[in-house]
Each structure stands twice: as C-alpha cells, then as structure tokens.
Design a protein around this motif. Structure first.
Motif, PDB file in Angstrom:
ATOM      1  N   PRO A  98      57.744  90.479  51.752  1.00  0.00           N
ATOM      2  CA  PRO A  98      58.927  91.443  51.973  1.00  0.00           C
ATOM      3  C   PRO A  98      58.558  92.776  50.923  1.00  0.00           C
ATOM      4  O   PRO A  98      57.870  92.471  50.004  1.00  0.00           O
ATOM      5  N   ARG A  99      59.348  93.570  51.167  1.00  0.00           N
ATOM      6  CA  ARG A  99      59.504  94.695  50.288  1.00  0.00           C
ATOM      7  C   ARG A  99      60.559  94.399  49.337  1.00  0.00           C
ATOM      8  O   ARG A  99      61.634  94.037  49.677  1.00  0.00           O
ATOM      9  N   LEU A 100      60.335  94.777  48.007  1.00  0.00           N
ATOM     10  CA  LEU A 100      61.198  94.467  46.841  1.00  0.00           C
ATOM     11  C   LEU A 100      62.332  95.259  46.692  1.00  0.00           C
ATOM     12  O   LEU A 100      62.084  96.608  47.363  1.00  0.00           O
ATOM     13  N   SER A 101      63.263  95.014  46.294  1.00  0.00           N
ATOM     14  CA  SER A 101      64.478  95.667  46.149  1.00  0.00           C
ATOM     15  C   SER A 101      64.115  97.003  45.004  1.00  0.00           C
ATOM     16  O   SER A 101      63.451  96.608  44.292  1.00  0.00           O
ATOM     17  N   GLY A 102      64.497  98.087  45.252  1.00  0.00           N
ATOM     18  CA  GLY A 102      63.881  99.144  44.652  1.00  0.00           C
ATOM     19  C   GLY A 102      62.733 100.050  45.096  1.00  0.00           C
ATOM     20  O   GLY A 102      62.367 100.884  44.560  1.00  0.00           O
ATOM     21  N   TYR A 103      62.422  99.546  46.215  1.00  0.00           N
ATOM     22  CA  TYR A 103      61.216 100.123  46.890  1.00  0.00           C
ATOM     23  C   TYR A 103      61.391 101.773  46.983  1.00  0.00           C
ATOM     24  O   TYR A 103      60.306 102.298  47.037  1.00  0.00           O
ATOM     25  N   GLU A 104      62.500 101.832  47.687  1.00  0.00           N
ATOM     26  CA  GLU A 104      62.848 103.221  48.039  1.00  0.00           C
ATOM     27  C   GLU A 104      63.136 104.209  46.731  1.00  0.00           C
ATOM     28  O   GLU A 104      63.295 105.436  47.159  1.00  0.00           O
ATOM     29  N   ARG A 105      63.506 103.628  45.744  1.00  0.00           N
ATOM     30  CA  ARG A 105      63.976 104.263  44.370  1.00  0.00           C
ATOM     31  C   ARG A 105      62.713 104.762  43.466  1.00  0.00           C
ATOM     32  O   ARG A 105      62.987 105.304  42.431  1.00  0.00           O
ATOM     33  N   SER A 133      61.226  98.572  41.007  1.00  0.00           N
ATOM     34  CA  SER A 133      61.327  97.136  41.449  1.00  0.00           C
ATOM     35  C   SER A 133      61.718  96.291  40.603  1.00  0.00           C
ATOM     36  O   SER A 133      62.161  95.028  40.937  1.00  0.00           O
ATOM     37  N   GLN A 158      64.743 102.709  32.859  1.00  0.00           N
ATOM     38  CA  GLN A 158      65.408 101.807  33.733  1.00  0.00           C
ATOM     39  C   GLN A 158      66.256 100.644  32.702  1.00  0.00           C
ATOM     40  O   GLN A 158      66.429  99.537  33.290  1.00  0.00           O
ATOM     41  N   ASN A 393      59.393  85.995  42.661  1.00  0.00           N
ATOM     42  CA  ASN A 393      59.651  87.090  43.518  1.00  0.00           C
ATOM     43  C   ASN A 393      58.413  87.683  43.732  1.00  0.00           C
ATOM     44  O   ASN A 393      57.788  88.308  42.952  1.00  0.00           O
ATOM     45  N   PHE A 397      55.973  96.847  46.071  1.00  0.00           N
ATOM     46  CA  PHE A 397      56.771  97.493  45.349  1.00  0.00           C
ATOM     47  C   PHE A 397      56.735  99.172  45.838  1.00  0.00           C
ATOM     48  O   PHE A 397      57.368 100.139  45.467  1.00  0.00           O
TER      49      PHE A 397
END
Length: 416
Positions: A98-105, A133, A158, A393, A397
């Motif tokens: 999966p793509r990790l959360s934060g991938y687009e940021r 991520s 962060q 997880n 990223f």
C-alpha cells in the motif's frame, strides 16, 4: 527510551500476514531462480534459454523501444511473459504494497529550498516524502547515519521536539551542526560509529533512517530494538553492502523455514539495480562502454584457455573519448591477456554490439525479479520487528520516479 527487552502484553500475537507474504515470495523466487541468478553480462547462454526457447526467441525479436517501455512498466511485461511462463502472472500480487498515509504531502513537508543548503533537489523531496509518511512526530527522534542532518531538520518540521543525529564523518558532523544553528533548528549531530558494539544512545524515543546502506540499516533494526526504542522508521537501501558470504536473514521464522532461498551478493545487488533515468549524454556513454566491455569479453574468451568471463576493473575516464581498440589494449594489459597481433577490431566491436543487444533483453527478464527480491528482504525485516514486539506498517512513501528505494517500514512497539 523504553527499557531494553520490554515484556510484551499477555496474549500478544505476531501477525502471520508479513510472514505469509515472505513465504509466498520465497517459494516463487526459488521456483524461478534460473531466470534471475545468471548475470546476463557474464553468461551469454543461460540455462533458461534452453528450457524456454520460445521465450528466448520472442525476447530476441523485441525492439529497443519495446524494451524501454517494458522496463518502465514491468507489470505489463510480466503479464506478456506469462504467456510463456504462466506462474509469472503472479507478479502484481506478489509485489503489491500500500501507499502510506502522507504519500501526497511529501513536497509540502520538504525543507524550503532556501534552507536546503548543499542538498540536491531530489534528496530534498525524498526527505519530505519520508517525513510526511511518518508524521505527526512527537518526542525526540534520532536521525541514523544523518550526514549533514538534512532529514533531521526536515523531521523538526513534522512535530519532533528535538532531533539528534549519528554521523561518522567529522566534517559532516560540523556542517550539520552549523546548518542547524544557522536556521534555528533543534538538531544536534554527534560523531558516532553506528556499527560499534557499544552505542551511546541519547535520550530518544524514535529512530529514523532514510536510505542507510546495507548493514547500517540492519544495525538500526537490531540495535534499536535491543535498546528498546519505542518506534523505528526505516527506508532501506543498498542491501548488498556489508557482510560476507551468503546473506543471513534477520527473523527467526524465516531462518527456520523449509526451503529457504539462499542469496549471494549478486542477488542482493539485483534488488537495487533499478535507477531513475540518467541524462541522455550519460546513457550514450554508458552504452558505448558497455559495448566495448562486451566486445573485449568476447575477444578474450576466444584467446583464453578457459573461455570464461573475465571481470575488468573500472577504467580511467580518459578512455571514454578514445577508441574500442584503445580500451581493449588497456583491459588486456590490466588482466594480463596476450592478444594476437592481427585483430579485426571491427569484427569484435560488432560482437560487442550483438552481445549488448542480447544482454539488454536478458536483463529485461531478470529485472522482473528486482522488486520481489527487495520485498523478500524487507518482509523479513518486518517479521523480525514483529518478533521484537513491534506493530509494523509497510508501504511506499513516494513515487518510484523520485526514488526506486521507496519502501518504508514504520514500527511502533506494543508497549509504547
């Protein structure tokens, strides 16, 4: 920092999912090792060409443009090749993460360009994607093998209360502390050999490593879990660096499995052979030198008693603007190969061109196994961390175009 070897909560169980994924990859790689173990540059006629002559002939007929396209879209290539080797159709399922959360940021989390002194743009964005991520951060973080502390300063943005850095090179330590002071970042870099038996850990909760090579990232996984860090976030790189002989898996479950894949340094190198596209001039020069090396290899095999591949060291840059004959004379001198006086240089150059075309097509097939091999390694890390009491997880990223080494393990201890 937690106490080392914290006791796990009663009833805590290790998830079977990462191990099951690892086992599936292990079996698949074992079943198809005739495709990825032979190194095309060294073996003109690997055994799979005899086992699958239709596949070999089909590959030989592919154009350079098709090879380029499929090298960028290995998933589509796997489905095409599955017409000859049906089990290769499992490629997509085996390499899916999966793509990790934060991938687009990632770009928003990166250091501002004006603050990214001495930091290449691609590295700046990689650090931003990594930091995004694993955000939000809290407490004190350690940037492992931190260089000038670029990731450390990115992590501050962060939410990290403070970031420490471990770095071996004294000049990089000085530069890192200078940059942190200049921009007012709560970052402190100390000189530390991370491979030392006794590490002097600062008061931290979280260890992070972006592209620490080989044994360096494996040391963070083992030493960090042994020291009781509450969280470990690691994006591995250069798995082949460090150690000698056969590769040793980290997790007990993988080590004690039946029919475990044994992998050598060449196999570990394959896992990281993928690179982003180089400038056209560099690609042209690399292609020319590759033809020269393969032409010389064909020539030396014809005059040697063994007829085997002969590794040639890196050549001086001055030869790049020379001729094929000049390169061969240099290589023959380096390897003490006695060449005949009446060599038809144009013939052996043509042989190099022919071999280069063949190598490119054989490498395309071998490249199907890069990501599976890398995941085989990283999934073992995930199982190892679970064995140490972490919930893990695993995902990507950033896009592959930013870095092919885009896998990230983010592990939080169950007692944290």
């Amino acid at each position: 920092m937690r106490s080392a070897r914290a006791v796990l909560p009663e009833g805590y169980k290790i998830s079977a999912s990462f191990f099951q994924q690892w086992q599936a990859l292990n079996d698949w790689l074992l079943n198809h090792e005739s495709f990825w173990r032979p190194v095309p540059f060294m073996e003109p006629k690997p055994d799979w060409c005899l086992q699958y002559p239709d596949l070999a002939n089909w590959l030989e007929q592919r154009s350079d443009a098709e090879c380029d396209e499929w090298n960028e879209h290995l998933s589509a290539f796997a489905q095409e090749v599955a017409g000859f080797v049906p089990a290769l159709s499992a490629y997509d399922e085996l390499v899916s993460v999966p793509r990790l959360s934060g991938y687009e940021r990632g770009s928003k989390a990166a250091l501002r360009e004006v603050h990214a002194v001495d930091m290449p743009g691609r590295k700046r964005l990689q650090a931003g994607a990594f930091a995004a991520s694993i955000a939000p951060l809290k407490g004190r973080v350690l940037d492992w093998c931190c260089g000038k502390g670029h990731l450390a300063r990115t992590l501050v943005g962060q939410g990290a209360e403070a970031v420490f850095g471990f770095e071996w090179d004294t000049e990089l330590v000085q530069d890192g502390n200078r940059l942190a002071k200049k921009y007012g970042d709560p970052v402190h870099v100390v000189q530390q050999d991370v491979m030392a038996e006794a590490l002097h850990w600062p008061a931290i909760d979280h260890g992070a490593a972006l592209h620490a090579c080989g044994d360096l990232h494996r040391q963070l996984l083992s030493a960090g879990s042994e020291a009781g860090l509450a969280r470990l976030s690691v994006s591995p790189c250069c798995y082949h660096l460090g150690g000698h002989g056969a590769y040793r898996l980290l997790s007990q479950q993988a080590r004690h499995s039946e029919n475990v894949l044994e992998i050598d340094r060449a196999g570990l190198r394959l896992a990281v052979q993928e690179t982003v596209t180089a400038p056209a001039r560099e690609r042209a020069q690399s292609a020319r030198v590759r033809i020269w090396r393969l032409g010389f290899d064909a020539l030396q095999r014809s005059v040697s008693e063994t007829g085997r591949y002969l590794p040639v060291p890196s050549h001086p840059a001055r030869l790049n603007n020379g001729s094929f004959e000049g390169f061969c004379q240099w290589a023959a001198d380096k390897k003490r190969v006695l060449l005949p006086a009446d060599i038809d240089w144009s013939y052996w150059l043509a042989m190099g061109q022919k071999r280069s075309r063949q190598v490119r097509r054989h490498e395309l097939l071998r490249h199907l196994f890069r990501r599976p091999l890398e995941l085989w390694l990283v999934l073992d890390y995930a199982v190892y961390l679970e064995e140490q009491g972490y919930r893990v997880n695993l995902g990507t990223f950033c896009e592959r175009s930013l870095t092919p080494r885009n896998l990230l393990l983010d592990a939080v201890h169950v007692n944290a």
